[in-house]
Design a protein around this motif. Structure first.
Motif, short mmCIF file in Angstrom:
data_model
loop_
_atom_site.label_atom_id
_atom_site.label_comp_id
_atom_site.label_asym_id
_atom_site.label_seq_id
_atom_site.Cartn_x
_atom_site.Cartn_y
_atom_site.Cartn_z
N THR A 1 0.67 -1.18 -0.13
CA THR A 1 0.30 0.10 0.27
C THR A 1 0.61 1.58 -0.16
O THR A 1 1.94 1.52 1.13
N SER B 1 5.25 4.70 3.66
CA SER B 1 6.26 3.88 3.28
C SER B 1 7.63 5.15 1.85
O SER B 1 8.20 4.62 1.36
N GLU C 1 -1.05 -8.11 6.35
CA GLU C 1 -0.59 -6.51 6.50
C GLU C 1 -0.64 -6.56 8.38
O GLU C 1 -0.25 -6.43 8.42
N THR D 1 -9.00 -3.41 9.03
CA THR D 1 -7.40 -3.35 8.39
C THR D 1 -6.13 -2.65 9.17
O THR D 1 -6.70 -2.32 10.10
N PHE D 2 -4.81 -3.46 8.69
CA PHE D 2 -3.15 -2.48 9.35
C PHE D 2 -4.54 -1.08 9.20
O PHE D 2 -3.62 -0.19 10.52
N TRP D 3 -4.56 -0.17 8.36
CA TRP D 3 -4.13 1.26 7.75
C TRP D 3 -5.55 1.57 8.74
O TRP D 3 -5.75 3.07 9.19
N VAL E 1 4.71 -1.85 8.51
CA VAL E 1 4.92 -2.32 7.91
C VAL E 1 5.30 -1.60 6.66
O VAL E 1 5.22 -2.33 5.68
#
Length: 486
Positions: A50, A55, A167, A191-193, A207
């Motif tokens: 993602t 990131s 994730e 979810t992770f986000w 991540v």
């Protein structure tokens, strides 16, 4: 695999201290956002890559601030990635998980974080034992790449089964599944986000770091970073070690560099292996193997010590393969394991025996109100010894914590006449004949027993227990009789 680590040992802490200095992505980032989004999409397979500003920040971090670390990872890929890819494929896991170890340990098999996580996959001591990684004062299998990678694959598969999302599985590898579930409850995210803001800061970075490292290993060359000195596995053969051995003397007399031996055997944490060592498989450089085999008696006499007159502590060629000389040697894994079905002695039969003292590994689970002092008195050891065996810097212990205790015990072993024949393959039949006379010890499997808990109870390596009982998997049933040979 613990919350305060980013990348291996001292490197981890250095990177961690610099994280607050990561620059926010501005209007004109050094690496265009559009380019990263396109490349992330091309690289994405089973695990989502993602795009997120974190990131992006880590991509630039690994390009501009930590180019030397990125280059080092490129150079170490040939050393470990073939193993990672083979093991991941065996477990049906995504091949791109191989990049995770770079974030965990910087591909340093002997690194220990200040939280005591160790090895390529940064197992905490208790988690390592849970997944079958043996640890004592001399051997730490968390540092053994093959076994640690196998354990990491099993753990990652378990985490993915829990969350059904890669994730979240990666985040839980860093901080533990309990913390992820708590973050999900607090944020009501799935979810992770969506739970990102409820996670510890270091886990929020975990991540994105993985995504950035995946990118760098595939596109680093486009940013001017290249592997200048790639590392490869040293060609090696193996020998089995039984009993005490001085590894420095072994190296001096066999012409092997000690640093090279340490690199081939990262699970060895000291310069010796103790008397209680049984069937430790030690790797040696192939270029020295022929000399080692040809001069085995002289070399081993110089670095081992004998407990019995004729010597029961042996080091011989690996029994499972043909050596560099083209010969296949036999080696009794244990006296019991080398026999075939129907050859185990009756419980009433005994051979000539000798009593020796050996160190036995016990386990103590801390109960409410116990202290190191009370435990030391109970087991008649010192507090200092307890701290040393369990690598404790302080005296604080918690209820439910498992402590290792090394006790001196007397043990009845076969006399030299029964064992000495194992040295000479020419009299192998005589050896088996003598082995039949040995009195066997058994453990009857109880409800809740596992191979790991049984191996810990008797101080046996797990592989030792499985081989002695011809068990390929990990399944055992209540009522089943297992041979216990220590």
């Amino acid at each position: 695999m613990q919350s305060d680590t980013l990348i291996g040992g001292e490197q981890n802490e250095a990177l961690f201290s610099e994280l607050p200095e990561l620059e926010e992505i501005g209007v004109n980032p050094a690496v265009p956002e559009k380019l990263l989004r396109e490349r992330f999409a091309k690289l994405e397979r089973s695990i989502p890559l993602t795009y997120h500003k974190a990131s992006h920040e880590f991509v630039e971090y690994f390009i501009y601030k930590k180019a030397s670390f990125t280059r080092s990872m490129m150079e170490k890929m040939p050393l470990y990635f073939p193993l990672f890819e083979k093991t991941l494929q065996k477990h049906g896991l995504p091949a791109e998980l191989k990049y995770l170890s770079m974030i965990e340990s910087g591909l340093n098999p002997k690194v220990i974080s200040h939280a005591r996580a160790g090895g390529l996959w940064q197992f905490m001591p208790a988690t390592g034992r849970e997944f079958g990684l043996y640890q004592d004062a001399y051997i730490d299998e968390r540092f053994e790449p093959v076994k640690a990678t196998e354990a990491a694959c099993r753990y990652l598969k378990q985490l993915h089964n829990i969350f059904g999302d890669w994730e979240l599985a990666l985040a839980s590898y860093n901080t533990g599944p309990g913390n992820i579930k708590r973050a999900m409850r607090r944020s009501r995210g799935t979810t992770f986000w969506t739970i990102y803001g409820a996670l510890p800061r270091e886990t929020r970075s975990y991540v994105p770091q993985y995504v950035a490292m995946n990118y760098m290993m595939n596109y680093g060359n486009d940013h001017g970073i290249f592997a200048e000195n790639p590392e490869y596995q040293i060609p090696n053969d193996t020998i089995h070690i039984n009993g005490y051995i001085d590894l420095v003397a072994f190296c001096n007399n066999s012409g092997i560099e000690f640093d090279e031996l340490s690199k081939l055997n990262p699970s060895i944490t000291k310069k010796i292996l103790p008397d209680r060592t049984r069937d430790f498989v030690m790797r040696v450089p192939s270029v020295k193997y022929t000399y080692l085999v040809s001069n085995r008696s002289v070399i081993m006499d110089s670095c081992t010590r004998k407990l019995l007159p004729a010597g029961t502590m042996l080091a011989v060629g690996d029994s499972t393969r043909t050596d560099s000389l083209g010969r296949n040697r036999t080696f009794p894994y244990t006296l019991a394991a080398n026999t075939t079905d129907g050859e185990y002695a009756d419980d009433e039969e005994e051979a000539e025996v000798t009593t020796v003292r050996r160190t036995k590994k016990l386990s103590h689970t801390v109960r409410r109100g116990e202290t190191l002092l009370s435990i030391s008195k109970k087991h008649r050891v010192t507090v200092a010894e307890l701290k040393k065996w369990n690598r404790l810097r302080r005296s604080n212990i918690m209820k439910g914590q498992r402590l290792v205790i090394m006790k001196q015990v007397k043990e009845v072993v076969p006399s030299a006449a029964a064992v000495q024949v194992a040295v000479a393959p020419a009299v192998e039949k005589e050896y088996v004949k003598s082995a039949k006379k040995l009195k066997m010890k058994y453990h009857t499997v109880q409800q809740g027993d596992t191979l790991w808990t049984i191996s810990q109870r008797y101080g046996l390596p797990l592989d030792h227990l499985k081989k002695a009982n011809k068990i390929r998997g990990n399944d055992i049933k209540p009522g089943q009789k297992l041979i216990i040979s220590s």
